[in-house]
Scaffold this motif. Structure first.
Motif, PDB file in Angstrom:
ATOM      1  N   THR A  57       2.607   7.776   8.451  1.00  0.00           N
ATOM      2  CA  THR A  57       1.577   8.446   7.653  1.00  0.00           C
ATOM      3  C   THR A  57       1.107   9.676   8.416  1.00  0.00           C
ATOM      4  O   THR A  57       0.931   9.598   9.644  1.00  0.00           O
ATOM      5  N   PRO A  58       0.907  10.810   7.726  1.00  0.00           N
ATOM      6  CA  PRO A  58       0.474  12.024   8.446  1.00  0.00           C
ATOM      7  C   PRO A  58      -0.705  11.723   9.368  1.00  0.00           C
ATOM      8  O   PRO A  58      -1.629  10.997   8.991  1.00  0.00           O
ATOM      9  N   ARG A  59      -0.689  12.298  10.570  1.00  0.00           N
ATOM     10  CA  ARG A  59      -1.715  11.943  11.564  1.00  0.00           C
ATOM     11  C   ARG A  59      -3.052  12.634  11.333  1.00  0.00           C
ATOM     12  O   ARG A  59      -4.037  12.333  12.002  1.00  0.00           O
ATOM     13  N   ASN A  60      -3.091  13.561  10.355  1.00  0.00           N
ATOM     14  CA  ASN A  60      -4.314  14.369  10.213  1.00  0.00           C
ATOM     15  C   ASN A  60      -5.113  14.053   8.945  1.00  0.00           C
ATOM     16  O   ASN A  60      -5.907  14.858   8.504  1.00  0.00           O
ATOM     17  N   LEU A  61      -4.896  12.873   8.351  1.00  0.00           N
ATOM     18  CA  LEU A  61      -5.629  12.582   7.103  1.00  0.00           C
ATOM     19  C   LEU A  61      -7.132  12.450   7.377  1.00  0.00           C
ATOM     20  O   LEU A  61      -7.528  11.759   8.321  1.00  0.00           O
ATOM     21  N   ASN A  62      -7.960  13.086   6.554  1.00  0.00           N
ATOM     22  CA  ASN A  62      -9.411  12.959   6.728  1.00  0.00           C
ATOM     23  C   ASN A  62      -9.951  11.833   5.826  1.00  0.00           C
ATOM     24  O   ASN A  62      -9.180  11.147   5.151  1.00  0.00           O
ATOM     25  N   TYR A  63     -11.287  11.691   5.791  1.00  0.00           N
ATOM     26  CA  TYR A  63     -11.858  10.561   5.050  1.00  0.00           C
ATOM     27  C   TYR A  63     -11.637  10.651   3.544  1.00  0.00           C
ATOM     28  O   TYR A  63     -11.776   9.651   2.845  1.00  0.00           O
ATOM     29  N   PHE A  64     -11.278  11.819   3.036  1.00  0.00           N
ATOM     30  CA  PHE A  64     -10.990  11.883   1.597  1.00  0.00           C
ATOM     31  C   PHE A  64      -9.755  11.062   1.244  1.00  0.00           C
ATOM     32  O   PHE A  64      -9.565  10.679   0.104  1.00  0.00           O
ATOM     33  N   TRP A  65      -8.919  10.797   2.239  1.00  0.00           N
ATOM     34  CA  TRP A  65      -7.715   9.987   1.976  1.00  0.00           C
ATOM     35  C   TRP A  65      -8.014   8.482   1.981  1.00  0.00           C
ATOM     36  O   TRP A  65      -7.111   7.680   1.849  1.00  0.00           O
ATOM     37  N   THR A  66      -9.283   8.119   2.195  1.00  0.00           N
ATOM     38  CA  THR A  66      -9.587   6.683   2.166  1.00  0.00           C
ATOM     39  C   THR A  66      -9.953   6.229   0.742  1.00  0.00           C
ATOM     40  O   THR A  66     -10.138   5.044   0.510  1.00  0.00           O
ATOM     41  N   PHE A  67     -10.060   7.204  -0.180  1.00  0.00           N
ATOM     42  CA  PHE A  67     -10.539   6.814  -1.507  1.00  0.00           C
ATOM     43  C   PHE A  67      -9.513   6.033  -2.316  1.00  0.00           C
ATOM     44  O   PHE A  67      -9.868   5.288  -3.229  1.00  0.00           O
ATOM     45  N   GLY A  68      -8.216   6.177  -1.988  1.00  0.00           N
ATOM     46  CA  GLY A  68      -7.206   5.342  -2.647  1.00  0.00           C
ATOM     47  C   GLY A  68      -7.475   3.877  -2.334  1.00  0.00           C
ATOM     48  O   GLY A  68      -7.457   3.009  -3.214  1.00  0.00           O
ATOM     49  N   GLY A  69      -7.751   3.590  -1.046  1.00  0.00           N
ATOM     50  CA  GLY A  69      -8.067   2.213  -0.632  1.00  0.00           C
ATOM     51  C   GLY A  69      -9.372   1.751  -1.280  1.00  0.00           C
ATOM     52  O   GLY A  69      -9.482   0.611  -1.749  1.00  0.00           O
TER      53      GLY A  69
END
Ligand code: HEM
Length: 415
Positions: free
Chosen positions: A37-49
């Motif tokens: 998984t890309p190492r630079n994901l910010n907290y906006f990428w937690t919304f799928g979970g």
């Protein structure tokens, strides 16, 4: 799914036996433990979970509510009161489900704006995006049906207003509306079919989410730079990094969710829904739930009923084609100086439409609704295609690792 190799090693006789027959644990390990998984994901990428969490909460609480709810025009309202007063933990379960719908939409809208900002809909993620738009469509229909079930004044009149929109269809509108009602007006048969479909559709959403995540794992996640993964240095494994990050975000979100459930469970609802449905008395203002307000504003901004309905439907359906409307060479708005102000103007437009959807459609409110409705469509149909053609983007990092560690650090490690 992505064909990166899974490091799964069966740990005992049973898992070895299972692995040779149905390698489901190997698949899960490859997709949710090892997954690069890309190492630079910010907290906006937690919304799928977070959305997955919301879906589970709605399914569990909904199934329990259905055990006590009576889908009959004469009993539905009382059965909801019975859930609130007599069923063990009934008030908690009902409030969790009702507030849960709002939280689900809040998370879905943030997830969508994240996709719009970072260009996650662009090639090769078109199918992933289209599945997302299908999910939001089914979510809207499901939430509308769910809101009707308590058969309060607002439920009943919302169903009346929305089903009446079908009468705008030329020639067959009248017959279609009666077919939906199961009679000559909104009544018991209507409530029955709304309940039946409200129970079915969340499982359709769950199936679409399965395809959505499958499509995600074929092409991999986008990231804040919009640059594709090039080498191993650009990624980290999903476990432990993103399991922990997503888990933390879900807990924070659950705290906000719990605050509403325990301290303000009716804040997002409407007081008229505490009154049992009365077909002879129209409430003074018929207002939908907050998450429908922008669409409601668009519907009422157009003077003609049929065109209003068409505009409201197009407001969502236009999202299906944005992967082809956006002509930009790069994905992330971070590096798009000309488009960035338009993006924020679009966010303001959606918020303004939400505000206007709750106001009576007259005077300056109506004028403002018309201006913002016009910009909503101009944004997708004019700004997206034209700005992409003329814009000179800022310099985009060479790789994800470069953007995190800096160019020097990555070239030093390469030497
Ligand atoms: C029940 C609703 C949904 C669930 C459970 C869900 C789940 C997920 C998950 C787990 C991810 C990966 C993690 C992340 O990027 O946040 C994801 C990514 C994505 N989703 Fe959703 N999603 C839902 C609705 C939507 C909707 C409504 C849209 C758009 C209309 C959408 C568009 C996307 C896109 C474009 C990505 C890829 C993002 C990227 O890699 O940058 N999803 N979704």
């Amino acid at each position: 799914m992505s064909d990166h190799s899974s490091s799964y090693v069966p740990s005992n006789g049973f898992t070895r036996w299972l692995d040779e027959r149905l390698p489901v644990l190997r698949m899960m390990h490859g997709q949710f433990i090892d997954f690069p998984t890309p190492r630079n994901l910010n907290y906006f990428w937690t919304f799928g979970g977070i959305l997955t969490f919301c879906l589970m909460v709605q399914l569990i609480t909904g199934i329990i509510l259905a055990m006590h709810f009576v889908a009959h025009g004469d009993h539905a309202f009382q059965s909801v009161e019975h859930i609130m007063r007599d069923v063990n933990w009934g008030d908690l379960i009902r409030y969790t489900h009702a507030v849960g719908a709002s939280m689900f939409f809040l998370a879905a809208y943030i997830h969508m704006f994240r996709g719009l900002y970072y260009g996650s809909y662009k090639s090769p993620r078109e199918i992933l995006w289209i599945l997302g738009v299908m999910i939001i469509l089914v979510m809207i229909i499901t939430a509308f049906m769910g809101y009707s079930l308590p058969w309060g004044q607002m439920s009943f009149w919302a169903v009346t207003v929305i089903t009446n929109l079908f009468t705008a269809i030329p020639f067959v509108g009248e017959s279609i509306t009666q077919w939906i009602w199961g009679g000559y007006s909104v009544g018991d048969p209507t409530l029955n079919r709304l309940f039946s479909l409200h129970y079915l559709f969340p499982f359709v959403i769950a199936a679409l989410v399965g395809l959505h995540i499958w499509a995600l794992h074929v092409v991999g996640s986008n990231n804040p730079t919009g640059v594709e993964v090039k080498t191993e240095k650009d990624t980290v494994s999903f476990f432990p990094f993103y399991i922990i990050k997503d888990g933390f975000a879900v807990i924070m979100f659950a705290l906000l969710f719990a605050w509403f459930v325990f301290y303000a469970p009716n804040y997002l609802g409407h007081s008229d829904n505490f009154i049992e449905a009365n077909p002879l008395q129209t409430p003074q203002h018929i207002v939908p739930e907050w998450y429908f307000l922008p669409f409601y504003a668009i519907l009422r901004a157009i003077p003609d009923k049929l065109f209003g309905v068409i505009a409201m439907i197009l407001a969502i359906c236009v999202l299906f084609v944005i992967p082809w409307l956006d002509t930009s060479r790069i994905r992330s708005v971070r590096y798009r100086p000309l488009y960035k102000p338009f993006f924020w103007l679009f966010v303001i437009t959606c918020l303004a439409l939400g505000y206007l959807g709750a106001k009576a459609p007259e005077g300056y409110y109506l004028l403002a609704s018309r201006i913002f409705t016009a910009y909503y469509f101009i944004h997708f149909l004019v700004v997206m295609p034209v700005v992409g053609l003329y814009e000179t983007p800022k310099e985009v990092p060479d790789s994800i690792a470069d953007s995190v560690l800096g160019k020097e650090a990555t070239s030093e490690t390469a030497q």
